[in-house]
Design an enzyme around this catalytic site. Structure first.
Site, PDB file in Angstrom:
ATOM      1  N   LEU A 407       4.792   7.143   8.974  1.00 45.18           N
ATOM      2  CA  LEU A 407       5.763   8.284   9.866  1.00 45.18           C
ATOM      3  C   LEU A 407       6.830   8.240   9.143  1.00 45.18           C
ATOM      4  O   LEU A 407       7.829   7.031   8.508  1.00 45.18           O
ATOM      5  CB  LEU A 407       5.400   7.797  11.376  1.00 45.18           C
ATOM      6  CG  LEU A 407       4.109   8.009  12.414  1.00 45.18           C
ATOM      7  CD1 LEU A 407       4.234   7.137  13.924  1.00 45.18           C
ATOM      8  CD2 LEU A 407       4.040   9.256  12.461  1.00 45.18           C
ATOM      9  N   ASP A 408       7.685   9.387   9.219  1.00 41.94           N
ATOM     10  CA  ASP A 408       8.819   9.709   8.653  1.00 41.94           C
ATOM     11  C   ASP A 408       9.813   8.355   9.702  1.00 41.94           C
ATOM     12  O   ASP A 408       8.888   8.128  10.821  1.00 41.94           O
ATOM     13  CB  ASP A 408       9.586  10.547   9.555  1.00 41.94           C
ATOM     14  CG  ASP A 408       9.011  11.914   8.638  1.00 41.94           C
ATOM     15  OD1 ASP A 408       8.234  11.053   7.528  1.00 41.94           O
ATOM     16  OD2 ASP A 408       9.896  13.526   8.812  1.00 41.94           O
ATOM     17  N   MET A 409      10.820   8.086   8.565  1.00 37.75           N
ATOM     18  CA  MET A 409      11.639   6.442   9.512  1.00 37.75           C
ATOM     19  C   MET A 409      12.202   7.989  11.051  1.00 37.75           C
ATOM     20  O   MET A 409      11.808   6.278  11.760  1.00 37.75           O
ATOM     21  CB  MET A 409      12.800   5.984   8.772  1.00 37.75           C
ATOM     22  CG  MET A 409      13.351   5.195   9.137  1.00 37.75           C
ATOM     23  SD  MET A 409      14.670   4.709   8.205  1.00 37.75           S
ATOM     24  CE  MET A 409      16.058   5.303   8.463  1.00 37.75           C
TER      25      MET A 409
END
Length: 560
Positions: A407-409
């Protein structure tokens, strides 16, 4: 807002006693605009809304010409009298000029009709004309066409002759076998000699064919090369002059810093990964603002840049919204120009830690699912080693922990973790085959017209501003998202996203882009407006357990 004559000077007074000055100068690549910068931007935007700059920003349906939105910059400064004011600049050219009243000048004016660049450009244009005339001449066109036709005919006839020789060879082989039992030894030997002579004749025919046609082709090629040689010499001259002109331009772009040191573009970029300055380097608003401030003994206080006009088709750009400076062109230049200034720390380099244990949503001997917090890395980064992967490795010291996806940060929610390579491989296969069902929940910063639908916008990385993504139909990877509105409240939309593909920032770009939902996710600091967090959460994941062969449906409630 008070009326003022924007065009009368480069230094515009900024009368404000309500805001205290910042202790550090703005970090230009990730920032929240200081209130003084916002005030200066409002002054400039008020002027832009009334001024006739002979440029089509795409804001007025009656405007003519190509629609080109522009990045503008403001820099709050103090002069020697301790008077507070601001400078204004635009990126690139505006209304086909580098210099407009009220805006600081460019570092080097390539449009100066008496300058070396325009003269050099004229020389290159003359060479281009000579090349075009020679390439369009009847003698050159006919010579090229005759050579191409001769080569085409030669290759076609050569293929046909070789095919005939091949078939004749096959026929002779069959005859050697079939006639062996029919003829006496003496007659058979005579027959073999006949076949041998036939083979020799075809080989001679092939040799003569090549010799005749290749001699003719060589004559045509020589005639064409004699004409082409003149063109090649001109192209070599053009390349040499162009490279010399480009180098001379780069040497003219000389940038000051707060220490009074000067570097040109070649010096600035020689130690970067690019090695040479990219096109347009030094033409952005920020370097112009710094250069004018230093040259005129003005102290930089704060800075901000905003977009004015319609968004480009590839990028996400909102009218009047603030954006960071571009990285590929401006980061090396501003890195030099900000030396000697006290600048805000780079927030991207801040080590983000999560000391609390991560929430385990499901676990067995083969895998587990964890709730990733927002603003926490899935895997270790360049500056931050702590991540979901490292925390899971600490949690399972005797297992080889492998994340099945990421997942994106800034995104929170469900992450699937395998406890061994065999499980990881089987789970990855489900993701590759797109048999895994995923649902994200998000809050959009606005309302949309449709209740559900599908978005298909191909994406690729923005080479000038990594890790941001661009919509690119030529080089982008296919990206597909389904969506369904859940509720609308207080001018914001709660929505479910069902990503069919899994590209970087896919949901964020599909939400924000003008060809998508045209409404960014609330708190999106890259494609929208920064808030306490990005309101995007991976709340549901469904897949087949690779060992137990049963469907797992995991839900994780969003914290917003």
């Amino acid at each position: 807002m008070p009326e003022f004559n924007f065009q009368e000077a480069y230094f515009h007074n900024l009368q404000s006693t309500a805001f205290s000055l910042p202790q550090k100068f703005t970090y230009p690549f990730y920032y929240t605009p200081h209130k003084l910068s916002v005030l200066a931007a409002q002054h400039l935007q008020n002027y832009l809304s009334k001024a006739n700059l002979n440029h089509n920003f795409g804001l007025c349906p009656d405007s003519k010409g190509l629609i080109i939105g522009k990045m503008f910059g403001v820099m709050v400064v103090k002069n020697n009298d301790n008077t507070l004011g601001y400078l204004a600049a635009f990126s690139g050219k505006l209304a086909n000029t580098n210099n407009l009243p009220g805006f600081v000048p460019t570092v080097f004016d390539t449009l100066n009709p008496n300058g070396f660049y325009k003269k050099g450009e004229q020389e290159l244009n003359e060479i281009n004309k000579q090349i075009e005339i020679l390439e369009a001449s009847n003698e050159y066109v006919v010579a090229k066409r005759n050579l191409e036709l001769s080569l085409s005919l030669y290759n076609e006839e050569l293929r046909a002759l070789k095919e005939t020789i091949k078939q004749k060879k096959i026929a002779r082989k069959k005859l050697r076998i079939s006639e062996a039992d029919k003829l006496s030894n003496e007659d058979y030997n005579i027959f073999l000699e006949t076949l041998k002579n036939e083979s020799i004749q075809y080989n001679l025919k092939l040799k003569h064919f090549k010799k005749f046609h290749e001699s003719n082709i060589d004559d045509l090629k020589q005639k064409w090369n004699n004409l082409k040689h003149k063109i090649d010499l001109l192209k070599d001259l053009r390349q040499t002059k162009s490279a010399a002109l480009q180098k001379q331009i780069h040497q003219q772009y000389k940038f000051l810093n707060a220490l009074g040191e000067t570097k040109d573009l070649l010096d600035i970029f020689k130690d970067t990964t690019l090695r040479v300055p990219p096109a347009g380097a030094g033409e952005c608003a920020a370097p112009k603002l710094f250069q004018y401030a230093y040259e005129n003994n003005l102290k930089p206080i704060a800075m901000a840049e905003f977009w004015w006009g319609a968004s480009p088709k590839s990028e996400v750009r909102k009218h009047k919204q603030f954006y960071p400076s571009c990285r590929s062109k401006c980061e090396p230049i501003l890195g030099h120009m900000m030396q000697g200034l006290t600048v805000e720390d780079n927030p991207i380099l801040e080590v983000k830690k999560h000391n609390e244990p991560l929430e385990i949503l499901y676990e067995d001997d083969y895998l587990l699912l964890v709730n990733k917090p927002a603003e926490f890395l899935s895997v270790p980064g360049k500056t931050s080693l702590q991540s979901v992967q490292t925390k899971m490795q600490e949690y399972l010291p005797n297992n080889k922990v492998l994340l099945v996806h990421r997942l994106d940060m800034s995104t929170s929610g469900i992450l699937l973790v395998a406890k061994n390579e065999r499980t990881h491989k089987k789970l990855q296969k489900q993701f590759i085959n797109r048999s895994v069902k995923k649902r994200y929940v998000a809050i959009l910063n606005g309302e949309i017209d449709t209740q559900e639908g599908e978005i298909e916008l191909p994406l690729r990385v923005d080479l000038d501003n990594r890790p941001q993504q661009l919509v690119c139909f030529q080089y982008g990877k296919p990206a597909k998202t389904k969506y369904k509105v859940v509720a609308v409240k207080n001018g914001k939309t709660r929505i479910h996203f069902f990503p069919i593909t899994g590209r970087t920032h896919q949901l964020r770009v599909h939400a924000a882009h003008s060809s998508g939902l045209n409404t960014p996710i609330f708190g999106d600091d890259l494609y929208g407006l920064k808030a306490n967090r990005l309101h995007l959460h991976a709340e549901f994941l469904s897949f087949e357990h690779p060992v137990k062969k049963k469907e797992l449906n995991i839900f994780c409630k969003a914290p917003f």
